[in-house]
Write a protein that holds these residues in place. Structure first.
Motif, short mmCIF file in Angstrom:
data_model
loop_
_atom_site.label_atom_id
_atom_site.label_comp_id
_atom_site.label_asym_id
_atom_site.label_seq_id
_atom_site.Cartn_x
_atom_site.Cartn_y
_atom_site.Cartn_z
N PHE A 186 0.88 -1.12 -0.11
CA PHE A 186 0.11 -0.02 0.15
C PHE A 186 0.97 1.44 0.08
O PHE A 186 0.66 2.04 -0.60
CB PHE A 186 -0.91 0.15 1.10
N ARG A 187 1.93 1.33 0.65
CA ARG A 187 2.77 2.46 0.92
C ARG A 187 3.22 2.56 -0.46
O ARG A 187 3.72 3.98 -0.75
CB ARG A 187 3.75 2.33 2.10
N ALA A 188 3.86 1.66 -1.06
CA ALA A 188 4.60 1.71 -2.11
C ALA A 188 3.98 2.42 -3.17
O ALA A 188 4.44 3.44 -3.96
CB ALA A 188 5.19 0.42 -2.75
N LEU A 189 2.56 2.07 -3.51
CA LEU A 189 1.73 2.82 -4.38
C LEU A 189 1.41 4.21 -4.13
O LEU A 189 1.34 5.16 -4.83
CB LEU A 189 0.62 1.71 -4.88
N ALA A 190 1.40 4.16 -2.72
CA ALA A 190 0.82 5.67 -2.30
C ALA A 190 2.14 6.47 -2.35
O ALA A 190 1.69 7.85 -2.94
CB ALA A 190 0.63 5.76 -0.71
N ASP A 191 3.38 6.15 -2.29
CA ASP A 191 4.55 6.91 -2.37
C ASP A 191 4.50 7.26 -3.71
O ASP A 191 4.93 8.66 -4.28
CB ASP A 191 5.85 6.38 -1.77
N SER A 246 -3.27 10.10 -0.63
CA SER A 246 -2.63 9.42 -1.49
C SER A 246 -2.66 7.96 -1.17
O SER A 246 -2.93 6.93 -1.72
CB SER A 246 -0.93 9.52 -1.49
N LEU A 247 -2.82 7.68 0.40
CA LEU A 247 -2.81 6.22 0.87
C LEU A 247 -3.90 5.69 0.65
O LEU A 247 -4.39 4.62 0.38
CB LEU A 247 -2.55 6.36 2.35
N ALA A 248 -5.11 6.53 0.81
CA ALA A 248 -6.51 6.03 0.62
C ALA A 248 -6.61 5.64 -0.79
O ALA A 248 -7.26 4.65 -1.06
CB ALA A 248 -7.47 7.20 1.13
#
Length: 349
Positions: A51-56, A69-71
């Motif tokens: 999740f964090r990789a895509l959010a970043d 971004s995380l949502a």
């Protein structure tokens, strides 16, 4: 009288050491008793990393706030899975039904062919020994209970990953505070390197899973094998488990093909063999230019060892856990303790 204080200090020192040993023994016992829970926690870390990789990536592209971004990352990943299930769910369900009905027939055909070459009694002995001590009702009850526990564990890992992804700095800071102050900077650096290596490994593994699943499904469809779609998906998903995954994925396909003809079974086995060779000698080197390479021996024995310790969940998470342990050992032991320079996986990416 002068010796008494020294003797008292020695007693207190001895008692303190005994208490430390007892405390360490208790911690080891709790860790062993709760080993499945600890492995589920690591599963949540893997989910949070995804999740964090895509959010970043979204954060860098859009400049939106971290929470938004995380949502969006969570919605895209879970929504993408739900969308694929909605688009192909009916077809997958139909092929799964066909596969479920065909596999018992394929197994009987396999038994007949094994019996024709004089090995039927040996096969029956192996099957009977595997079934010994388990009645049909108890086996069904265990299977239902196992499925229910599996679903519950998946939900716990998923929501745990969401919570970890939502506040990564909070949990990271809390973990670092458990370390003596002098070592906190080094541990923080090691955790960052482990996270980078895990992200790169997951990226490379995702590429391999998509490629293997697509090629396998297309090749089986070209051969006219039933349930080619579900078998391709199975091959892609099990690619996450090194060594054992591809073998497990090939078994139902070969059994189904053997029920039709030995020639088709040989062709299907050849398909799986060729795809694995291409994955090992072509795809993996290309991916590892940008991802993480682990020594095969380390990965193999980690798979076996974690499978013995944790069962199925240990086998599934063996590879990502090995990535993290591999980086931590290199940073905290080889570099910091032995003062021996060594490359860290993913440090140049």
């Amino acid at each position: 009288m002068a010796d008494q204080p020294r003797g008292g200090m020695d007693d207190r020192s001895f008692i303190r050491r005994v208490l430390i040993v007892l405390a360490l023994a208790t911690l080891f016992y709790l860790a062993w008793y709760l080993r499945s829970l600890l492995l589920m926690l690591f599963g949540a870390v893997v989910v949070a990393t995804v999740f964090r990789a895509l959010a970043d990536r979204i954060l860098r592209l859009t400049g939106w706030r971290e929470g938004i971004s995380l949502a969006l990352s969570i919605v895209l990943i879970l929504g993408g899975i739900a969308g694929l299930l909605a688009a192909f769910g009916q077809q997958i369900a139909q092929q799964f039904e066909v596969l479920r009905d065909a596999l018992p027939l394929a197994w009987r055909s396999f038994e007949e062919r094994v019996g024709d070459i004089g090995l039927g009694d040996q096969l029956r002995q192996i099957v009977d020994s595997a079934r010994q001590g388990s009645g049909s009702f108890s086996s069904l009850s265990r299977a239902i209970l196992s499925v229910g526990n599996g679903i519950a564990e998946i939900l716990v890992v998923l929501f745990g990953g969401i919570f970890l992804a939502a506040q990564p700095r909070f949990y990271r800071t809390g973990a670092i505070k458990l370390v003596p102050p002098r070592q906190r900077a080094v541990v923080s650096e090691a955790m960052s390197e482990s996270e980078t290596a895990l992200r790169l490994w997951l990226k490379g593994q995702l590429i391999a899973m998509v490629a293997v699943g697509t090629f396998t499904g297309f090749a089986l469809w070209m051969l006219g094998l039933e349930s080619a779609l579900i078998l391709g998906i199975l091959a892609g998903v099990l690619e996450f488990v090194p060594f054992a995954g591809p073998i497990i994925a090939a078994v139902p396909a070969i059994l189904l093909a053997l029920a039709v003809s030995p020639d088709l079974a040989l062709s299907v086995a050849l398909v799986y063999f060729v795809i694995q060779q291409l994955e090992g000698y072509l795809l993996t080197p290309l991916v590892q230019q940008y991802a993480v390479e682990l020594p095969s021996v380390v990965l193999l024995f980690s798979l076996v060892g974690l499978g013995m310790l944790f069962g199925t969940l240990g086998v599934i998470l063996a590879a990502p856990l090995t990535v993290v342990i591999y980086v931590l050992v290199k940073r905290l032991y080889v570099i910091e303790t032995l003062h021996t320079p060594t490359p860290i996986p993913g440090e140049n990416s």
